[in-house]
Write an enzyme that holds these catalytic residues in place. Structure first.
Site, PDB file in Angstrom:
ATOM      1  N   LYS A 153      80.835 -24.270  16.680  1.00 20.86           N
ATOM      2  CA  LYS A 153      80.400 -23.336  15.639  1.00 20.86           C
ATOM      3  C   LYS A 153      79.282 -22.461  16.193  1.00 20.86           C
ATOM      4  O   LYS A 153      78.267 -22.966  16.680  1.00 20.86           O
ATOM      5  CB  LYS A 153      79.916 -24.091  14.406  1.00 20.86           C
ATOM      6  N   THR A 182      84.525 -27.560  13.448  1.00 27.63           N
ATOM      7  CA  THR A 182      83.336 -26.739  13.637  1.00 27.63           C
ATOM      8  C   THR A 182      82.463 -26.762  12.382  1.00 27.63           C
ATOM      9  O   THR A 182      81.247 -26.621  12.468  1.00 27.63           O
ATOM     10  CB  THR A 182      83.720 -25.293  13.992  1.00 27.63           C
ATOM     11  N   ASP A 183      83.083 -26.961  11.222  1.00 27.66           N
ATOM     12  CA  ASP A 183      82.307 -27.078   9.992  1.00 27.66           C
ATOM     13  C   ASP A 183      81.416 -28.313  10.024  1.00 27.66           C
ATOM     14  O   ASP A 183      80.283 -28.287   9.532  1.00 27.66           O
ATOM     15  CB  ASP A 183      83.253 -27.140   8.788  1.00 27.66           C
ATOM     16  N   PHE A 222      56.063   4.277  42.837  1.00 25.57           N
ATOM     17  CA  PHE A 222      57.342   4.064  43.514  1.00 25.57           C
ATOM     18  C   PHE A 222      57.448   5.081  44.652  1.00 25.57           C
ATOM     19  O   PHE A 222      57.659   6.269  44.415  1.00 25.57           O
ATOM     20  CB  PHE A 222      58.501   4.221  42.529  1.00 25.57           C
ATOM     21  N   ARG A 232      52.400   6.027  37.585  1.00 27.20           N
ATOM     22  CA  ARG A 232      53.437   6.212  36.572  1.00 27.20           C
ATOM     23  C   ARG A 232      53.296   5.141  35.487  1.00 27.20           C
ATOM     24  O   ARG A 232      52.611   4.135  35.667  1.00 27.20           O
ATOM     25  CB  ARG A 232      54.832   6.108  37.194  1.00 27.20           C
ATOM     26  N   GLN A 279      60.655  -4.650  40.986  1.00 26.42           N
ATOM     27  CA  GLN A 279      61.039  -5.849  41.724  1.00 26.42           C
ATOM     28  C   GLN A 279      59.803  -6.665  42.137  1.00 26.42           C
ATOM     29  O   GLN A 279      59.805  -7.893  42.044  1.00 26.42           O
ATOM     30  CB  GLN A 279      61.844  -5.475  42.977  1.00 26.42           C
ATOM     31  N   ASN A 297      64.250  -0.968  33.639  1.00 26.12           N
ATOM     32  CA  ASN A 297      63.120  -0.075  33.883  1.00 26.12           C
ATOM     33  C   ASN A 297      63.189   1.025  32.832  1.00 26.12           C
ATOM     34  O   ASN A 297      64.030   1.924  32.911  1.00 26.12           O
ATOM     35  CB  ASN A 297      63.201   0.507  35.298  1.00 26.12           C
ATOM     36  N   HIS A 306      62.324   4.118  31.627  1.00 27.51           N
ATOM     37  CA  HIS A 306      61.723   5.282  32.262  1.00 27.51           C
ATOM     38  C   HIS A 306      60.944   6.147  31.278  1.00 27.51           C
ATOM     39  O   HIS A 306      61.401   6.417  30.159  1.00 27.51           O
ATOM     40  CB  HIS A 306      62.810   6.126  32.936  1.00 27.51           C
TER      41      HIS A 306
END
Length: 297
Positions: free
Chosen positions: A16, A61-62, A158, A175, A218, A244, A246
């Site tokens: 479930k 599943t119940d 970067f 940045r 990274q 990332n 931006h």
């Protein structure tokens, strides 16, 4: 049932999915709330259900849903401990159930002005947990979080990347760095104060994101993961998926204005997506525990 020569049933599980359960503890006038989304999936010998239409081994599943609600009556404690209770119950109650995969998301509520019984949903990370067991073996626990949105306005750059005729991205040493952290970490034991470790890991991730200059997402990812493993000997591996997000500096020169990294366009797509695992050297890395966890996280 139709017979198919040369065809057999492969790995399978069932259960479930997404049982929403909210537990309110009313022992005193000051109430507590625990809010989970639980999935229960059983593994074992269910071959005849698939090949012969014989439901004799199929725990409904119940029934799994109702077990989640019944267990919540005694409280949750931590999502990991709750899932371990489900594992123990189903593998001991039904002898042909030899394992399974139990998963939970936990949502956080905070008190409104320290009120005894009024809460507001906290818009921070969603806590996650998975318990996996196979063939009667010991359960393995993977904890995590997702949607932990973080941003710093400087101390990120970067530069030094390869360039070809399609490269238009300018190098920068200043940045905005923003991401939604999704992380999962695998324990080497179940003898853990899961709530305390979760709080510690989340705090470490935030601290390491903030404290050092980021040469790339990274680099920041590895610093975050390494700090978690160094602080917690009970954790052998942590996996990340981090977009990332931006932020591009808007050109205000057409309006006669300068823009020294003050006004940005926040782009929702496309985005870089950084994924990696940080591992304890020499640890027993059980990749089977990660089965069913897509895209690292």
């Amino acid at each position: 049932m139709t017979e198919y020569n040369g065809i057999v049933l492969g790995p399978n599980q069932y259960g479930k999915a997404e049982v929403r359960v909210v537990k309110v503890t009313r022992d005193t006038d000051r109430h507590e709330i625990e809010d989970l989304n639980v999935t229960s999936q059983l593994r074992g010998d269910f071959t005849v259900a698939h090949t012969e239409g014989d439901n004799s081994p199929v725990v409904p599943t119940d029934t799994q849903k109702n077990t989640v609600y019944a267990f919540a009556k005694d409280g949750v404690g931590s999502p990991e401990a709750f899932l371990l209770r489900l594992h123990k119950h189903f593998t001991s109650e039904f002898e042909w159930v030899t394992g399974g995969r139990w998963e939970a998301e936990q949502y956080t509520w905070s008190r409104i002005n320290d009120h005894d019984h009024a809460f507001v949903r906290t818009n921070t990370a969603t806590r996650t947990a998975v318990v996996v067991a196979d063939d009667g073996g010991a359960p393995r626990v993977i904890s995590g979080l997702k949607e932990l949105t973080v941003l710093k306005t400087t101390a990120s750059g970067f530069v030094g990347y390869p360039k070809d005729k399609y490269t238009t991205l300018p190098e920068t040493t200043d940045r905005i760095l923003a991401t939604d952290v999704s992380a999962r970490w695998r324990y080497n034991t179940t003898d853990v104060d899961f709530n305390a470790v979760y709080a510690s890991v989340e705090a470490i991730l935030l601290e390491k994101f903030a404290e050092k200059y980021s040469y790339a997402l990274q680099t920041t990812l590895f610093e975050m993961g390494a700090a978690v493993i160094a602080a917690h000997p009970e954790i052998d591996e942590i996996r990340f998926s981090m977009p990332n997000k931006h932020h591009f500096v808007v050109d205000l020169s057409p309006f006669g204005l300068e823009n020294p990294n003050e006004v940005f366009y926040a782009a929702d797509r496309p985005y870089g997506k950084i994924e990696a695992a940080v591992q304890r050297e020499g640890a027993d890395l059980d990749d089977s525990a990660w089965a069913g966890i897509a895209g690292f996280c």
